[in-house]
Design a protein around this motif. Structure first.
Motif, PDB file in Angstrom:
ATOM      1  N   LEU A 148      43.295  -3.353 -16.693  1.00 52.90           N
ATOM      2  CA  LEU A 148      43.493  -4.794 -16.797  1.00 52.90           C
ATOM      3  C   LEU A 148      42.792  -5.518 -15.655  1.00 52.90           C
ATOM      4  O   LEU A 148      43.189  -5.441 -14.495  1.00 52.90           O
ATOM      5  CB  LEU A 148      44.993  -5.107 -16.794  1.00 52.90           C
ATOM      6  N   SER A 149      41.741  -6.194 -16.020  1.00 54.61           N
ATOM      7  CA  SER A 149      41.002  -7.064 -15.107  1.00 54.61           C
ATOM      8  C   SER A 149      41.060  -8.473 -15.696  1.00 54.61           C
ATOM      9  O   SER A 149      41.542  -8.655 -16.825  1.00 54.61           O
ATOM     10  CB  SER A 149      39.543  -6.597 -15.015  1.00 54.61           C
ATOM     11  N   PRO A 150      40.590  -9.494 -14.990  1.00 52.44           N
ATOM     12  CA  PRO A 150      40.571 -10.834 -15.603  1.00 52.44           C
ATOM     13  C   PRO A 150      39.830 -10.842 -16.932  1.00 52.44           C
ATOM     14  O   PRO A 150      40.240 -11.528 -17.872  1.00 52.44           O
ATOM     15  CB  PRO A 150      39.852 -11.681 -14.541  1.00 52.44           C
ATOM     16  N   GLU A 151      38.750 -10.028 -17.049  1.00 51.11           N
ATOM     17  CA  GLU A 151      37.969  -9.989 -18.291  1.00 51.11           C
ATOM     18  C   GLU A 151      38.746  -9.310 -19.417  1.00 51.11           C
ATOM     19  O   GLU A 151      38.756  -9.784 -20.559  1.00 51.11           O
ATOM     20  CB  GLU A 151      36.642  -9.261 -18.062  1.00 51.11           C
ATOM     21  N   SER A 152      39.392  -8.189 -19.125  1.00 48.25           N
ATOM     22  CA  SER A 152      40.113  -7.473 -20.183  1.00 48.25           C
ATOM     23  C   SER A 152      41.348  -8.248 -20.620  1.00 48.25           C
ATOM     24  O   SER A 152      41.747  -8.189 -21.787  1.00 48.25           O
ATOM     25  CB  SER A 152      40.494  -6.070 -19.710  1.00 48.25           C
ATOM     26  N   LEU A 153      41.978  -8.977 -19.696  1.00 48.29           N
ATOM     27  CA  LEU A 153      43.140  -9.785 -20.069  1.00 48.29           C
ATOM     28  C   LEU A 153      42.763 -10.880 -21.065  1.00 48.29           C
ATOM     29  O   LEU A 153      43.619 -11.366 -21.809  1.00 48.29           O
ATOM     30  CB  LEU A 153      43.774 -10.400 -18.822  1.00 48.29           C
ATOM     31  N   ALA A 154      41.486 -11.255 -21.057  1.00 44.84           N
ATOM     32  CA  ALA A 154      41.017 -12.283 -21.991  1.00 44.84           C
ATOM     33  C   ALA A 154      40.367 -11.696 -23.233  1.00 44.84           C
ATOM     34  O   ALA A 154      39.936 -12.436 -24.122  1.00 44.84           O
ATOM     35  CB  ALA A 154      40.004 -13.196 -21.274  1.00 44.84           C
ATOM     36  N   SER A 155      40.290 -10.369 -23.331  1.00 46.03           N
ATOM     37  CA  SER A 155      39.583  -9.705 -24.435  1.00 46.03           C
ATOM     38  C   SER A 155      40.500  -9.508 -25.639  1.00 46.03           C
ATOM     39  O   SER A 155      41.577  -8.919 -25.529  1.00 46.03           O
ATOM     40  CB  SER A 155      39.058  -8.345 -23.970  1.00 46.03           C
TER      41      SER A 155
END
Length: 351
Positions: free
Chosen positions: A63-70
């Motif tokens: 979970l990174s900022p990018e994956s949280l938005a994926s």
């Protein structure tokens, strides 16, 4: 057993970090579902991902900022969480990466212990934690034992593999698996390996398995070896005699009766002499020649009188017979001559 230990869900923005982490997991023998390794051109994404999640024991979501938005990560995470609820045990494992913090995670994941992939030291701790959780050593050990038990063929490579594990100290259960694998190998070479194992006094459970295996390998010299080693390692003397009796019960009942009488008697120091006299009169060649080998090479305890040595003609005949039935047995016996089992001097056969 599941095909994978770990399904890895992540955003492709974090691919470099996650692929390196997944590679480190594989070095520790974890079976990892990582899309870069599992997906093929033309695969239907939803089907392959759903199958990967179902085929894995654990679900790691990075979970990174990018994956949280994926949306894809959300889809995979939902599938993993549903599977966790249905299974009723811990399955989804969150790991934070990039600029994410625990506070950024959904509420249901904040309640879980979260791994940290944001720095080299914490990534090392995450690797250790996952390896401890999945315990690939247990799986590899079970896979090894299954492979050894079912080896089957009589190729030199198979026998060498089984010999390596049958003689290796440290794990009697693995040794026993290798010995059981040797039971299924239809060759005298496998019998010789079992004989070699019996010269090592370590591991009573494995030694008892070796005796069972020899009793099953009558057609490949197992009975000959049992009798040839009847005086070695007197802790197992009665069990060896019992195994011999079980093999020849139908074809030589008089020898069986004689052995049973010796076992019941209170002959004291003369017991080996009486046992030997019975074995040498057997009508079964394996027993008769095996008894001669046991005497001619001998493994003796000071607790007992030594039977009279066989004639040179009998020794020559026994060795020739053994060389036909189990090539290498005479050489093995000769290499061990004068080196009795460490426990032989302390064991009282009357117990």
């Amino acid at each position: 057993m599941k095909k994978y230990d770990l399904f890895v869900s992540y955003s492709h923005s974090d691919r470099s970090l996650v692929e390196k982490f997944a590679s480190e997991l594989r070095k520790r023998h974890l079976r990892v579902w990582f899309d870069g390794w599992e997906m093929r051109p033309g695969d239907i994404l939803r089907e392959r991902i759903s199958a990967g999640i179902a085929d894995a024991s654990f679900f790691l979501v990075v979970l990174s900022p990018e994956s949280l938005a994926s949306n894809w990560v959300k889809y995979e995470l939902n599938a993993g969480m549903i599977d966790e609820i249905e299974r009723g045990h811990v399955r989804v494992i969150p790991a934070i990466a990039g600029g994410a913090t625990v506070a950024d995670l959904p509420a249901d994941l904040r309640a879980k212990y979260c791994l940290d992939l944001r720095a080299p030291l914490s990534r090392k701790s995450a690797l250790d934690a996952l390896a401890d959780l999945v315990a690939p050593e247990d799986r590899l050990r079970k896979e090894l034992m299954s492979k050894l038990r079912s080896a089957g063929d009589d190729s030199p490579a198979t026998i060498a593999l089984l010999r390596e594990h049958a003689l290796r100290h440290g794990d009697q259960t693995v040794q026993a698996s290798a010995l059981r694998g040797l039971a299924g190998v239809r060759s005298a070479s496998a019998t010789l390996v079992v004989a070699e194992r019996l010269f090592d006094s370590w591991g009573m459970n494995a030694l008892k398995v070796a005796l069972k295996v020899l009793a099953r390998k009558r057609d490949f010299g197992g009975l000959l070896v049992l009798v040839a080693l009847v005086h070695h390692d007197l802790r197992l003397a009665h069990e060896k005699l019992d195994r011999i009796c079980s093999v020849i019960a139908d074809e030589d009942p008089s020898t069986v009766d004689g052995i049973r009488a010796c076992q019941r008697s209170d002959a004291g120091r003369e017991r080996l002499v009486r046992v030997d006299a019975v074995l040498r009169e057997s009508t079964v060649p394996d027993v008769r020649h095996g008894a001669c080998l046991a005497l001619s090479f001998g493994f003796w305890s000071s607790l007992y009188d030594r039977p009279a040595p066989p004639s040179q003609a009998d020794v020559v005949a026994a060795e020739a017979y053994a060389n036909r039935v189990v090539p290498g047995l005479v050489a093995l016996l000769r290499s061990q001559e004068g080196s009795p089992s460490p426990v032989a001097r302390e064991f009282n056969m009357s117990t």
